[in-house]
Scaffold this motif. Structure first.
Motif, PDB file in Angstrom:
ATOM      1  N   VAL A 120       0.831  -1.209   0.000  1.00  0.00           N
ATOM      2  CA  VAL A 120       0.000   0.000   0.000  1.00  0.00           C
ATOM      3  C   VAL A 120       0.866   1.260   0.000  1.00  0.00           C
ATOM      4  CG1 VAL A 120      -1.628   1.377   1.365  1.00  0.00           C
ATOM      5  CG2 VAL A 120      -2.032  -1.076   1.032  1.00  0.00           C
ATOM      6  N   TRP A 172       0.530   4.181  -2.945  1.00  0.00           N
ATOM      7  CA  TRP A 172      -0.299   5.135  -2.211  1.00  0.00           C
ATOM      8  C   TRP A 172      -1.078   6.076  -3.125  1.00  0.00           C
ATOM      9  CZ3 TRP A 172      -2.736   4.987   1.955  1.00  0.00           C
ATOM     10  CH2 TRP A 172      -3.265   6.134   2.543  1.00  0.00           C
ATOM     11  N   ILE A 197      -7.960  -0.910   0.617  1.00  0.00           N
ATOM     12  CA  ILE A 197      -6.749  -1.275   1.354  1.00  0.00           C
ATOM     13  C   ILE A 197      -6.868  -2.665   1.986  1.00  0.00           C
ATOM     14  CG2 ILE A 197      -5.353  -0.722   3.394  1.00  0.00           C
ATOM     15  CD1 ILE A 197      -5.716   2.215   2.745  1.00  0.00           C
ATOM     16  N   TYR A 202      -4.236   4.062  -3.465  1.00  0.00           N
ATOM     17  CA  TYR A 202      -4.983   3.784  -2.237  1.00  0.00           C
ATOM     18  C   TYR A 202      -5.389   5.043  -1.477  1.00  0.00           C
ATOM     19  CZ  TYR A 202      -4.100  -1.156  -2.908  1.00  0.00           C
ATOM     20  OH  TYR A 202      -4.082  -2.429  -3.418  1.00  0.00           O
TER      21      TYR A 202
END
Length: 289
Positions: free
Chosen positions: A73, A77, A87, A80
């Protein structure tokens, strides 16, 4: 051949009403189960109670999964941060093995200290389990049609298919590597086979070397896996990137090799707290190593 008739393998292992069990999860857990079985078997030979490994996996597995997901993640990023609800959807893929290894190592270190079990010996046992578990887990990527390489050589689909078949790859794998109108390198298979070879080197050669130091099987695993991962990562199309031109997995692989070789050399040169497997079997030095 009419390539358009090829359908991907079903990602779903079992559907029970609202509950969906994916092949990805089944294969990951199968790898964990085999790894645990091997660890318990080897642990008994070393005088370690099986409960130690049951507890290690019970607490360590969730931590490793969380670590693997956090790692992924963080480097994804941009996506997400816009889709935070995704997530937790690890069943869709998206866990990074380097994150799992880092989390497992940190947890395992403190867990071994608390139980007064040699960290080096546990690392050796875990390495043997890890490498075969990873070999099995990569087939989860295969079922998800992810973690593959680029398009294989060939100016036509027939030529691409013939290239894969020339590598003696079974048709069911070739078919599942037909994605969005092209055939791709089954990098999951390359890495899986590399890990299987490493596993047999450990159990058929390294574990028979009496002068091998406790901790050096883990060192071999780290270097062997890193070499294979570096080569395979260069072929993949979904790499996590450290910069625009540097793949994170390749950077970690090189860093791992350098650090591990340095640690092995340091231990050998300084000769501090060295325990060979020969002396280990003679006096059970693992109890205080």
């Amino acid at each position: 051949m009419d390539h358009s008739t090829i359908e991907p393998l079903n990602r779903i292992f079992l559907q029970l009403g609202p509950i969906t069990i994916y092949w990805y999860a089944i294969l990951i857990m199968s790898g964990v189960a085999l790894g645990l079985f091997l660890a318990i078997r080897e642990g008994k030979r070393m005088g370690i109670n099986p409960d130690f490994f049951y507890d290690l996996v019970t607490y360590g597995l969730p931590i490793s999964i969380v670590g693997a997901r956090i790692y992924y993640v963080v480097f994804m990023w941009d996506y997400y941060s816009v889709h935070p609800e995704d997530i937790i959807k690890i069943w869709q893929g998206g866990i990074a093995i380097h994150g799992a290894i880092i989390a497992a190592f940190i947890f395992g270190y403190f867990f071994c200290k608390k139980r007064n079990i040699s960290v080096w010996l546990t690392a050796d046992i875990a390495a043997t389990s890890f490498i075969i578990a990873q070999a099995i887990g990569r087939w989860g990527n295969f079922m998800n049609q992810e973690a593959h390489g680029g398009v294989v050589p060939g100016s036509t689909l027939d030529a691409q298919r013939e290239f894969l078949q020339s590598l003696f790859i079974p048709d069911f794998i070739v078919n599942n590597m037909y994605i969005n109108g092209a055939y791709y390198h089954p990098t999951f298979l390359y890495e899986s086979l590399w890990n299987v070879i490493g596993f047999f080197i450990i159990i058929l050669i390294l574990r028979k070397l009496s002068k091998l130091l406790v901790g050096e099987i883990a060192a071999f695993y780290a270097v062997w896996y890193s070499i294979g991962r570096y080569m395979v990562e260069g072929m993949r199309t979904d790499s996590l990137m450290l910069t625009e031109s540097i793949r994170m997995a390749q950077f970690i692989s090189i860093l791992t090799i350098v650090l591990v070789v340095a640690v092995v050399a340091y231990r050998r040169i300084t000769k501090k707290n060295l325990v060979t497997y020969q002396s280990f079997y003679l006096n059970e030095s693992h109890k205080s190593a």
